[in-house]
Design an enzyme around this catalytic site. Sequence first.
Site, PDB file in Angstrom:
ATOM      1  N   CYS A  57       0.833  -1.211   0.000  1.00 51.49           N
ATOM      2  CA  CYS A  57       0.000   0.000   0.000  1.00 51.49           C
ATOM      3  C   CYS A  57       0.870   1.265   0.000  1.00 51.49           C
ATOM      4  CB  CYS A  57      -0.929  -0.008   1.214  1.00 51.49           C
ATOM      5  SG  CYS A  57      -2.079   1.380   1.226  1.00 51.49           S
ATOM      6  N   CYS A 102       0.290   4.704   7.062  1.00 48.18           N
ATOM      7  CA  CYS A 102      -0.388   4.502   8.355  1.00 48.18           C
ATOM      8  C   CYS A 102       0.575   3.762   9.308  1.00 48.18           C
ATOM      9  CB  CYS A 102      -1.670   3.711   8.160  1.00 48.18           C
ATOM     10  SG  CYS A 102      -2.699   4.400   6.828  1.00 48.18           S
ATOM     11  N   CYS A 117       0.312  -0.070  10.298  1.00 50.33           N
ATOM     12  CA  CYS A 117      -0.151  -1.067   9.321  1.00 50.33           C
ATOM     13  C   CYS A 117       0.962  -1.927   8.738  1.00 50.33           C
ATOM     14  CB  CYS A 117      -0.908  -0.368   8.206  1.00 50.33           C
ATOM     15  SG  CYS A 117      -1.731  -1.558   7.112  1.00 50.33           S
ATOM     16  N   CYS A 156     -16.483  -9.699   5.140  1.00 53.50           N
ATOM     17  CA  CYS A 156     -15.840  -8.399   4.895  1.00 53.50           C
ATOM     18  C   CYS A 156     -14.561  -8.610   4.095  1.00 53.50           C
ATOM     19  CB  CYS A 156     -15.451  -7.727   6.205  1.00 53.50           C
ATOM     20  SG  CYS A 156     -16.794  -7.612   7.369  1.00 53.50           S
ATOM     21  N   CYS A 210     -19.468  -6.641   3.170  1.00 58.86           N
ATOM     22  CA  CYS A 210     -18.799  -5.414   3.589  1.00 58.86           C
ATOM     23  C   CYS A 210     -17.471  -5.373   2.835  1.00 58.86           C
ATOM     24  CB  CYS A 210     -18.538  -5.453   5.094  1.00 58.86           C
ATOM     25  SG  CYS A 210     -17.650  -4.000   5.701  1.00 58.86           S
ATOM     26  N   CYS A 238     -19.660   1.426   8.287  1.00 56.36           N
ATOM     27  CA  CYS A 238     -18.916   0.769   9.361  1.00 56.36           C
ATOM     28  C   CYS A 238     -17.683   1.643   9.590  1.00 56.36           C
ATOM     29  CB  CYS A 238     -18.511  -0.635   8.911  1.00 56.36           C
ATOM     30  SG  CYS A 238     -17.399  -1.459  10.075  1.00 56.36           S
ATOM     31  N   ARG A 282     -18.193  -3.278  17.592  1.00 59.60           N
ATOM     32  CA  ARG A 282     -17.441  -4.532  17.374  1.00 59.60           C
ATOM     33  C   ARG A 282     -16.123  -4.539  18.134  1.00 59.60           C
ATOM     34  NH1 ARG A 282     -17.036  -4.827  11.933  1.00 59.60           N
ATOM     35  NH2 ARG A 282     -19.166  -5.599  11.995  1.00 59.60           N
TER      36      ARG A 282
END
Length: 329
Positions: A69, A73, A76, A113, A144, A204, A276
């Site tokens: 990616c 972040c 991550c 998801c 999702c 979400c 969640r």
Amino acid sequence: MNAIPQAATLDAERPVSAGKARWTIAEVEALYQLPLMDLIFRAQQVHREKFDANEIQRSTLLSVKTGGCSEDCGYCSQSARYSTGTEREAMLPLDEVLAAAQAAKDKGASRFCMGAAWRGPKDKDLAQVTEMIRAVKDIGLQTCVTLGMLKEGQAQELKEAGLDYYNHNLDTDASFYGQVISTHKHADRIDTLGQVRQAGIKVCSGGIIGMGESRRNRAALIVQLANLEPPPESVPINNLVPIPGTPLADSEPIDSFEFVRTIAAARITMPDSFVRLSAGRQAMSDELQALCFLAGANSIFYGDRLLTTGNPEADRDEALFARLGLRPI
Ligand code: SAM
Ligand code: DTB
Ligand code: SF4
């Protein structure tokens, strides 16, 4: 009587721009400051008004496009900027996705998801994902996806494919965001959430706790989520899974009760939402998870993988549900 703050009280901290804002940071900080027993009691009261407190929703995750990616972040494993051992992979073929979805359904998950390590999807990527959504819906699961930031028109395409939920976390307080991520902004996340809403897809959105943020930052994150109009239908609260090689690898673990307080604050401020208990469960005892359910968490990620890290085995969760008398929905 104790002075447990109510949502309706107004104070000077309420943001003027947010005409319909329901919660202020001061009000949510006051929740955090309650004695834990009072906070949990309040969370249980709110929870029981809207939900059956013995029912838990289960979603299974699958990383359909892992690693490489562009974003930075700091938590991550999938950022190309850090050496985490997670390599860039190609998009999973449809038959593998479908086999995983069927297995999740057979194990009792109600939602599937699919995650992709993108800043946002390219149009040709989206075409592959919409095919996956249609196929997963066909086997009778809610769908999702979490694909990063969306461009104009992309949310509509997802809606047309029948997508039920889009996951896009605010992750942390707007004022702390820049210390964790520099390649996009908190405001970009809000923009994508607006597009998802406008397209008629359920939202979400939640965050990560334990990244070195202050309690005020945590309260502010909860306020930013709760004051979305309407609040997200689903609110994942992740406990940071420290990933070797990332800037947050050596973060001090959050105190367990502070994590429970965060769940309770989410429950009280977002009474209609599923909260969640998300990443970090593998490192939690059964007792801590039970406390999170008592504080109002009523959803989990179910299955032995999250995206790149582990999650409790389904059998361990089944045994915990049995011990606690919890029923899946
Ligand atoms: N790239 C898309 C995005 O950023 O929205 C989708 C995938 S991204 C991995 C989805 C979410 O996973 C992040 O927003 C974050 O909340 C969560 N996450 C990622 N790494 C994590 C970690 N090490 N611990 C806890 N949560 C994490
Ligand atoms: C969310 O809030 N947590 C999930 C899901 N939404 C996409 C992801 C957790 C990832 C944990 C680290 C990993 O497995 O890479
Ligand atoms: Fe990329 Fe999402 Fe990971 Fe950020 S959280 S590096 S956007 S996969």
